[in-house]
Design a protein around this motif. Structure first.
Motif, mmCIF file in Angstrom:
data_model
loop_
_atom_site.group_PDB
_atom_site.id
_atom_site.type_symbol
_atom_site.label_atom_id
_atom_site.label_comp_id
_atom_site.label_asym_id
_atom_site.label_seq_id
_atom_site.Cartn_x
_atom_site.Cartn_y
_atom_site.Cartn_z
ATOM 1 N N TRP A 25 -9.495 26.867 84.316
ATOM 2 C CA TRP A 25 -9.617 28.289 84.046
ATOM 3 C C TRP A 25 -8.787 28.745 82.848
ATOM 4 N N THR A 26 -9.168 29.874 82.274
ATOM 5 C CA THR A 26 -8.444 30.451 81.155
ATOM 6 C C THR A 26 -7.087 30.939 81.650
ATOM 7 N N PRO A 27 -6.061 30.894 80.802
ATOM 8 C CA PRO A 27 -4.727 31.353 81.233
ATOM 9 C C PRO A 27 -4.803 32.791 81.724
ATOM 10 N N ASP A 36 -5.362 32.739 92.037
ATOM 11 C CA ASP A 36 -5.357 31.358 91.552
ATOM 12 C C ASP A 36 -4.721 30.436 92.576
ATOM 13 N N GLU A 196 -9.820 36.564 82.029
ATOM 14 C CA GLU A 196 -8.373 36.404 82.145
ATOM 15 C C GLU A 196 -7.768 37.317 83.211
ATOM 16 N N ARG A 217 0.044 40.149 80.094
ATOM 17 C CA ARG A 217 0.144 39.343 78.869
ATOM 18 C C ARG A 217 -0.518 40.118 77.747
ATOM 19 N N THR B 473 -14.146 27.742 84.058
ATOM 20 C CA THR B 473 -13.595 28.242 82.798
ATOM 21 C C THR B 473 -13.964 29.703 82.582
#
Lengths: 277, 588, 220
Positions: A25-27, A36, A196, A217, B473
């Motif tokens: 996964w994306t940060p 998560d 994100e 972020r 993703t």
């Protein structure tokens, strides 16, 4: 023999792919790290079950393969084994469900101090509305939509006059402040999705949905529509900029309020019916 | 222990009336308008495989676009949405439902319960012809102005009937809705037959607990379908009203492309509730027959009594009942009341327990068995692997908060293809390799079959296992081109790999079709009961069974369907018609 | 979805009760020989078939009832003022049911003439009901566009599907009139459809608002 080997390879290959492939996964850029974590717990439990079942099956296929003269054992059932397996499964399921429900409870409980911001979707772009000085969003409805009032803000609601309208631009959010994202659509179903942020929710014409998050972020993140909304669905993208509160306030100050957009054109009622206010 | 008729003086009277089914009189009524369930089964399965092949070709086009965006100019965004919609709807409804219930249900139920035919043969025939009409109406939408609908297989309003969606304001959506309505009417006719035949036409001695799990699976799925399909029916009729009569069942006040529409007061969420009230049971309508069939394949080819038969039956019934209270797990991010999330996540994860029991029992049937790695067994093993994989990823999506980041991504696509695409289709193939000798009198070619199995199983796994990670993703589903976005370029490499695999797996299915035709004409002649199976369908006087199935007299059943490897018995199996008193506890 | 969930729960409970009496807790591998639990000749397949079909029809109408209750929002619902004829049409419907019941009993006693007459009366009364429904629909459709009148839309939808089912029943009735048997099944079908329509009319006429309010109260 070959079959058993292939089954073992399937397990090893799957685990290896999970551990060593670059696709993950994306940060994260929000407070939903717990989601998560729950996901990782689920990966561990399910991965273990998958490996155990398929490896045991591979062993059976090899150990009990047909040979001349071989006869199967007679075991039509085994209550103790079955009850034991049922109990273990129930335990594993509970180990995934309990943290899941706990995180869900916080997902649906919006903190009191959260700022409100509204996202309005239509085929096939995004618009945004921020509460002005008064900190409250005015009422809005599809029946008030016109060329001069693209978001359908009610001209009769005093809280609406100072609302900041961002029609078709980027979304800006201040860092580290909880925000309740109100979601509205004026035509079909859409879904406000920022990978994100981990959170997403459908936007349903005729009602207002929401979710909340705290951006953690700074950066520029892509907004995608995640509910099929017609031919342009795949191109319904935008950006959300998470920036410091000073930068955010400076940006907000440059935007037009609803009252300012209405100065030239008198507000009209649109549509064939009065509708329900 | 319970030797019922020990010391019985006279055989009990035949409680099932043995009436010969109506006899076909001419060529048409024998081959075309046949009322024989075996012919209807083949008509059903043939039609389903034909339209399923169209859906397979559509999947190639979809994967060509996803793997190599921009290369194939003829696949516009509009065409892409039409492809995915038709692919999904055909596969779920017109192929899987029709093959399992209309195909295997028609062929196997009368034979497995010892009936001469379905109880209402005329209605059964009508069922097929209405189904065929539904398929033709659906296929016609490829040729009308505006093309087929591109609303996604979920057909969510308002977009499904608005101009921003392909076919929304032209013929596409109308034909889709009419076709679904026809399908449901046709299915109801067939479903009444399957259910009532199991209830009323079992032969003497065939108690419910002596039925093969195949019949249990198909019977439970039929009952569920009879209760669930009306939800889709209602949703389709209401949407037709909205589209044609201007009602607003699903349509709130809305502004489309800057123009106020005359709708108002409706709710799109109501459609979603109706759709998924059908849609979730539908998953089990496909899965339960597959569960039943795979149980029989494993038992026969491992020469071992199915492990935990009673648990297997209870699990089928419990899964069927529970599947009616989990539907809203498809709607976690639909904006419904958050309270529902707690309820539906809990029910959804509870349903995992009986499902897991079934998996354990399949594997425990292999344990200490005598495993023949014949083609049906290979497909059964492939089913267990893919079903366990797909079932486990279901635990991600059923657990409400984990679903939030994953919903509407390729993870979902990978999950449902694995669990209700690949897994049931492997069972269909296994079942065809298993019962083809019964239906045709010939064996399917073994070499082509093995190539078909390995390419399909490993290829499909290589398509859908990595696809989960594409979704992880963050790639959303229903995007024709994700290349210019937040995802790293490596995802596009993975997409290209998946597409290549999809084309290879597709080619293997063409080989299977060839094998089907070639073996039907040239295949090796089959021995009677080539797999030495105990269940009733292999005990007919003729193979393939003639009209009326049983010759002069109905068979009498003396035991359950899984007497493999009974201790002390001479042969390694005892057919259900075997009158010997011996049973499994006679070890002493 | 309360209405349909209640319906499904009742069906599942009945199914489980029936299954529990079929020996599903026995160990089948220990039973050899012809079992005492051979399928009973209790009912002819056609009776079981009709019963199953009525369950399907019941589910269909329960679903429409559910949709109706779900759409009973507090704000956007415009209560449906049913024309008097909608209630008046119940009379011929009840008459049809009664006539078919008489026909069924006459059939059992072997009174062919009474049976024929009663079947004819049943068909006529059904036709009268359908005509009355048609007239109600025309009234409702003439009042204005359907777009904002959910109540009228639902009346058209539910009444229309109900009428289609009755019309299908008339075909079966005609078939039964030409044969010596079948009046009992027709009567059963008419009773069931009559009862369904009574429930649906009550929902359309205002009972749904009460159920909707109850659901909201439970949720909040």
């Amino acid at each position: 023999m070959v079959v058993a080997a292939v089954l073992v390879l399937v397990v090893l290959g799957s685990i290896g792919f999970h551990l060593f492939s670059p696709w993950w996964w994306t940060p994260i850029a929000s407070n939903w790290g717990y989601i998560d974590t729950t996901l990782v717990i689920t990966f561990w439990i399910t991965g273990f079950v998958f490996a155990a079942v398929v490896l045991f099956m591979a062993w059976c296929v090899w150990r009990y393969r047909h040979r001349p003269g071989r006869r199967a054992d007679w075991t039509p059932e085994n209550r103790r084994l079955e009850l034991w397996l049922t109990g273990a499964t129930a335990l594993g399921v509970a180990a995934m469900l309990a943290p899941g429900l706990w995180v869900w409870a916080s997902f649906v409980t919006v903190p009191e101090e959260a700022d409100e911001v509204e996202v309005v979707a239509q085929q096939w772009f995004w618009s945004y509305r921020y509460p002005g000085e008064d900190g409250r969003l005015g009422r809005a409805d599809a029946t008030w939509i016109s060329a001069d009032n693209p978001l359908g803000v009610s001209p009769h609601d005093r809280f609406g006059a100072d609302d900041v309208i961002v029609d078709g631009g980027d979304m800006h959010l201040p860092l580290d402040r909880p925000v309740k994202v109100l979601l509205r659509s004026i035509d079909v179903l859409h879904n406000f999705y920022v990978p994100e942020f981990r959170a997403k929710m459908d936007m349903v014409p005729g009602s207002v949905t929401y979710f909340w998050l705290t951006p953690t972020r700074e950066g520029e993140f892509e907004v995608l529509c995640a509910e099929l909304c017609g031919t342009g669905h795949g191109f319904m993208r935008g950006y959300v900029l998470v920036e410091t509160e000073t930068q955010f306030n400076a940006w907000l100050g440059e935007q037009l309020t609803f009252a300012q957009t209405q100065q030239d054109a008198p507000v009209r009622f649109a549509g064939p019916t009065g509708g329900t206010p | 222990m319970v030797n019922i008729d020990e010391g019985a003086h006279a055989p009990p009277p035949a409680e099932v009336e043995d009436l010969p089914p109506p006899h076909a009189t001419g060529w048409w009524s024998r081959w075309v308008f046949s009322q024989d369930a075996k012919y209807i089964a083949i008509q059903y399965a043939g039609t389903a495989l034909a339209i399923g092949f169209v859906a397979l070709v559509l999947s190639w086009l979809i994967r060509m676009q996803l793997g190599f965006p921009g290369v194939f100019d003829f696949i516009s965004a509009e065409a892409y949405y039409q492809f995915i919609t038709m692919h999904g709807m055909i596969m779920v409804v017109y192929l899987l439902t029709a093959v399992f219930l209309g195909g295997f249900g028609n062929y196997l139920i009368p034979l497995m319960v010892g009936a001469r035919d379905m109880v209402f043969p005329f209605v059964n025939m009508l069922s097929f012809w209405v189904y065929l009409l539904a398929v033709l109406v659906l296929a016609a939408s490829f040729f009308v102005p505006g093309g087929p609908t591109g609303a996604g297989w979920t057909l969510y309003p308002p977009q499904a009937i608005l101009s921003g969606t392909p076919g929304g304001t032209s013929w596409g959506i109308l034909l889709m809705l009419v076709s679904l309505i026809l399908f449901i009417i046709g299915f109801t006719m067939g479903g009444l037959n399957y259910a009532v035949t199991v209830l009323q036409a079992r032969t003497r001695g065939m108690t419910l607990m002596r039925m093969p799990l195949t019949v249990w699976g198909i019977f439970t799925a039929t009952v569920m379908a009879l209760l669930a399909f009306p939800a889709l029916f209602v949703a389709c009729v209401m949407m037709l009203f909205d589209r044609l009569l201007g009602t607003s069942f699903f349509m709130p006040t809305l502004v489309e492309m800057g123009e106020q529409l005359s709708y108002g007061g409706g709710s799109p969420i109501v459609f979603q509730h109706l759709f998924w009230f059908f849609g979730h049971p539908e998953v089990y309508i496909v899965a339960l027959p597959a569960f039943g069939i795979v149980s029989d394949l494993i038992a026969v080819h491992a020469r071992k009594a199915i492990f935990g038969y009673r648990m297997m039956v209870w699990a089928i019934v419990i899964i069927g009942a529970l599947s009616f209270i989990v539907w809203a797990h498809h709607m976690y991010v639909s904006g419904m009341h958050p309270w529902f999330g707690f309820f539906f996540a809990t029910t959804t994860l509870i349903i995992a327990v009986p499902t897991a029991i079934k998996v354990y029992n399949w594997v425990l049937t292999l344990w200490r068995g005598d495993i023949h790695l014949s083609l049906p067994m290979l497909f059964a093993l492939g089913f267990v692997v893919t079903f366990v994989n797909g079932g486990l990823t279901g635990l991600f999506l059923g657990n409400v908060v984990v679903d939030v980041p994953l919903s509407d991504t390729m993870f979902v696509v990978a999950h449902f293809h694995m669990v209700m695409g690949v897994a049931p289709i492997l069972v269909i193939y296994g079942a065809i390799y298993h019962w083809f000798p019964l239906a045709s009198g010939r064996m399917l070619n073994e070499t082509m079959g093995r190539i078909h199995f390995w390419v399909t199983f490993l290829g499909a796994y290589l398509i859908f296992f990595p696809m989960h990670y594409v979704g992880l993703t963050g790639v959303p589903r229903r995007y024709p081109d994700i290349s210019a976005s937040f995802v790293p370029d490596s995802v596009m490499t993975l997409n290209a790999f998946i597409s290549a695999m999809a084309l290879i797996v597709g080619a293997a299915q063409v080989l299977f079709l060839f094998n089907l035709f070639w073996s039907a004409l040239r295949g090796e002649r089959a021995q009677p009961n080539p797999w030495r199976a105990a269940s009733l369908e292999w005990q007919t006087p003729d193979m393939p069974p003639h009209h009326g199935n049983w010759g002069a007299a109905l068979p009498v059943v003396h035991r359950w369907a899984y007497d493999y490897g009974v201790p002390g018995a001479g042969a390694d199996y005892l057919a259900q018609t075997d009158p010997s008193r011996r049973h499994g506890e006679d070890i002493a | 979805m309360t209405v349909v969930l209640g319906f499904i729960a009742a069906m599942i409970a009945a199914g489980l009760w029936w299954l529990s009496r079929q020996g599903i807790f026995e160990k089948p591998w220990l039973e050899t020989g012809e079992s005492p639990r051979a399928p009973g000749p209790a009912a002819a397949p056609s009776g079981v078939g009709l019963g199953t079909f009525l369950v399907v029809v019941g589910g269909l109408f329960a679903l429409m009832g559910s949709a109706l209750v779900m759409r009973m929002g507090p704000g956007d619902w415009m209560a449906l003022r049913l024309p008097g004829l909608a209630w008046g049409a119940l009379a011929p419907l009840a008459l049809a049911s009664a006539a078919l019941e008489i026909a069924a009993r006459a059939e059992r006693r072997g009174e062919a003439r009474l049976r024929g007459a009663a079947l004819g009366l049943g068909a006529l009364a059904t036709a009268a009901f359908l005509a009355a429904q048609l007239s109600v629909w025309r009234d409702l459709a003439a009042t204005g566009p359907l777009a904002e009148r959910l109540g009228a839309s639902f009346f058209l939808l539910i009444g229309g599907l109900h009428a289609l089912h009755l019309a299908g029943g008339l075909v079966a009735l005609a078939r039964a009139a030409l044969r010596p048997a079948g009046a009992r099944l027709c009567a059963l079908y008419w009773h069931a459809l009559g009862a369904l329509w009574l429930v649906m009319l009550a929902l359309l006429g205002g009972a749904a608002a009460g159920i909707a309010a109850f659901c909201r109260a439970v949720l909040t």
